[in-house]
Design an enzyme around this catalytic site. Structure first.
Site: not given
Length: 514
Positions: A112, A226, A272, A329, A364
């Protein structure tokens, strides 16, 4: 009078991990304003990050977390997270939790954004959160008194210590529930925005409850958007996991142009906040953005939940294009806690997304949220188990007072204001206007909040959370991670951060176990 050893508000992964980690024999109650299965944890697709491959090392997971967090992280908490994480995951596996494996029964590891190595464990393809919550539910269901559809109105504070909560059920009956330890595991605040991956109930009431009780809060301005929520008729209808990009999908315009080329060295797997801002910029220019999945092998079997979501919303996967947009998100900020989940109010704890442990910093790292819920949920339970009981002396309370109503902003009003004033890109004038508007509304609220009806209390919690986030965003006069101010430059370019983090990793790092 209801009295428990531990009272947990919320039913997601962090709440379940606290219950699972408490010693047998403890009288545990868990209450939630919706169904026990309604939580952001149940929707988590991406997986849980942990070092499992021989090529990987905890120091790399540490470095990736700090880099994504723009060096705003609590380093001690991050180190504990990444070192304890693999041990804890292995303990869950030994007790029966099953993650996706290959034919040799080796755990499959996904990739990811902003991760240096493949270290994402999945269960059920893209249903990891649901699998983990269900597993811990089975482990704890006979030890927990579960109360559904019961709303917490306020925390009960006596002599500076939290001794319980005041609640209201669906019929309007008010109860006072007392406990030696009260845990807020109320989740995030994504539903303060119109476009979100969160459940409808994620309105930030944990922030409001803690604030009204006098607890410290931290980093509320850091809200992660997100990049890839599925779009239908201009609305976000569900999450398309970052794991899809980890398996080869790329972001393109309607003309097939790759939008992340030249924007960041990691391109589609950039952090992100970077990806969300670029999509937002393109959409502001009138372009529609798609996730092109042509290079993802066996998409429908690898991502069954996303496949089902696309089919239900009329997306033809044979065209390999999934329409996407950014949406709220995850909240990196929250109720300020130490590593043991303790807030500034004795006997009051916070875990999961409601808490601010400092591990996520300003942004995050993907798939660190489930890990955080597990690791720090366990630590909080251990701290509670160590403490001796204190006598509880509740004050007089009458639930027979006539409830009153109050005019507060509707949920839709708050969502529109939050998106326009405290969204992906912010500025001083809109934030200042938002703070003043919400202050005026909150000035009308009486101290005895429990006298209001359920719907009004919900709006008070939403308005309070929105106010706190807006005020924090106004006061942070810089652009850092997910907090982007158009009137302030980014605090430090990411390529400079890499060298700083590597220098720190070459120094001795304090170890907290494991």
């Amino acid at each position: 009078m209801y009295v428990y050893d531990v009272l947990i508000v919320g039913s997601g992964l962090a709440a379940r991990m606290v219950a699972h980690s408490l010693p047998k024999g403890k009288h545990i109650a868990m209450l939630t304003k919706h169904s026990k299965w309604s939580s952001n944890s149940m929707l988590a697709q991406g997986g849980v990050a942990a070092v499992f491959s021989k090529e990987d090392h905890w120091s790399s997971h540490y470095s990736d977390t700090i880099t994504a967090g723009c060096e705003h992280n609590d380093e001690q908490a991050v180190e504990y997270l990444v070192r304890r994480g693999p041990q804890l995951i292995n303990e869950l596996i030994r007790s029966g939790m099953r993650f996706d494996c290959n034919e040799q029964n080796e755990v499959l590891l996904g990739q990811e954004g902003a991760h240096t190595y493949r270290r994402i464990l999945h269960a059920g393809g893209d249903a990891t959160g649901k699998a983990l919550v269900s597993f811990l539910y089975q482990k704890t269901e006979h030890r927990v008194d579960m109360m559904e559809y019961e709303t917490v109105q306020e925390l009960i504070i006596e002599n500076g210590r939290c001794i319980g909560v005041r609640t209201q059920d669906e019929k309007g009956h008010i109860s006072a529930r007392y406990a030696q330890h009260v845990v807020l595991a109320t989740g995030g605040c994504g539903s303060l925005y119109p476009y979100t991956s969160n459940t409808d109930g994620a309105i930030g009431e944990g922030l409001s409850l803690a604030y009204r009780a006098g607890a410290e809060l931290a980093d509320l301005e850091f809200i992660q958007f997100h990049p890839t929520l599925l779009v239908k008729n201009g609305c976000a209808v569900g999450l398309v996991s970052e794991a899809v990009r980890g398996e080869g999908a790329v972001l393109v315009t309607g003309q097939g142009e790759r939008i992340m080329k030249g924007v960041h060295e990691l391109e589609d797997l950039a952090p992100r906040d970077v990806v969300s801002r670029e999509i937002y910029r393109r959409m502001f220019q009138g372009e529609q953005i798609f996730l092109m999945i042509k290079n993802v092998n066996d998409f429908t079997n690898r991502f069954p939940t996303i496949t089902d979501l696309c089919e239900k919303n009329g997306v033809d996967l044979d065209r390999y294009l999934i329409p996407v947009m950014p949406g709220a998100h995850f909240h990196m900020g929250g109720i300020k806690v130490n590593m043991y989940g303790e807030t500034s109010i004795p006997r009051l704890y916070a875990v999961g997304e409601a808490a601010c442990t400092g591990v996520h910093g300003a942004n995050r790292l993907a798939s660190n949220s489930l890990l955080e819920g597990l690791v720090f949920g366990e630590l909080a339970a251990k701290k509670m188990a160590e403490k001796p009981d204190d006598p509880i002396f509740p004050g007089a309370f009458s639930a027979s007072l006539q409830q009153v109503s109050l005019s507060m902003p509707s949920k839709r009003d708050i969502q529109e204001l939050m998106m326009s004033c405290v969204g992906i890109v912010r500025n001083a004038s809109s934030l200042k206007r938002m703070v003043r508007l919400l202050e005026e509304r909150l000035d009308q609220v009486e101290e005895n909040i429990w006298r209001y009806d359920r719907e009004t209390i919900k709006r008070i919690h939403m308005t309070t959370a929105a106010y706190l986030i807006s005020k924090s965003a106004f006061e942070r006069e810089e652009s850092r991670g997910s907090h982007f101010r158009s009137d302030f430059p980014v605090s430090l370019p990411r390529w400079e951060k890499k060298q700083l983090i590597q220098e720190r990793m070459n120094r001795k790092v304090n170890v907290i176990g494991g």
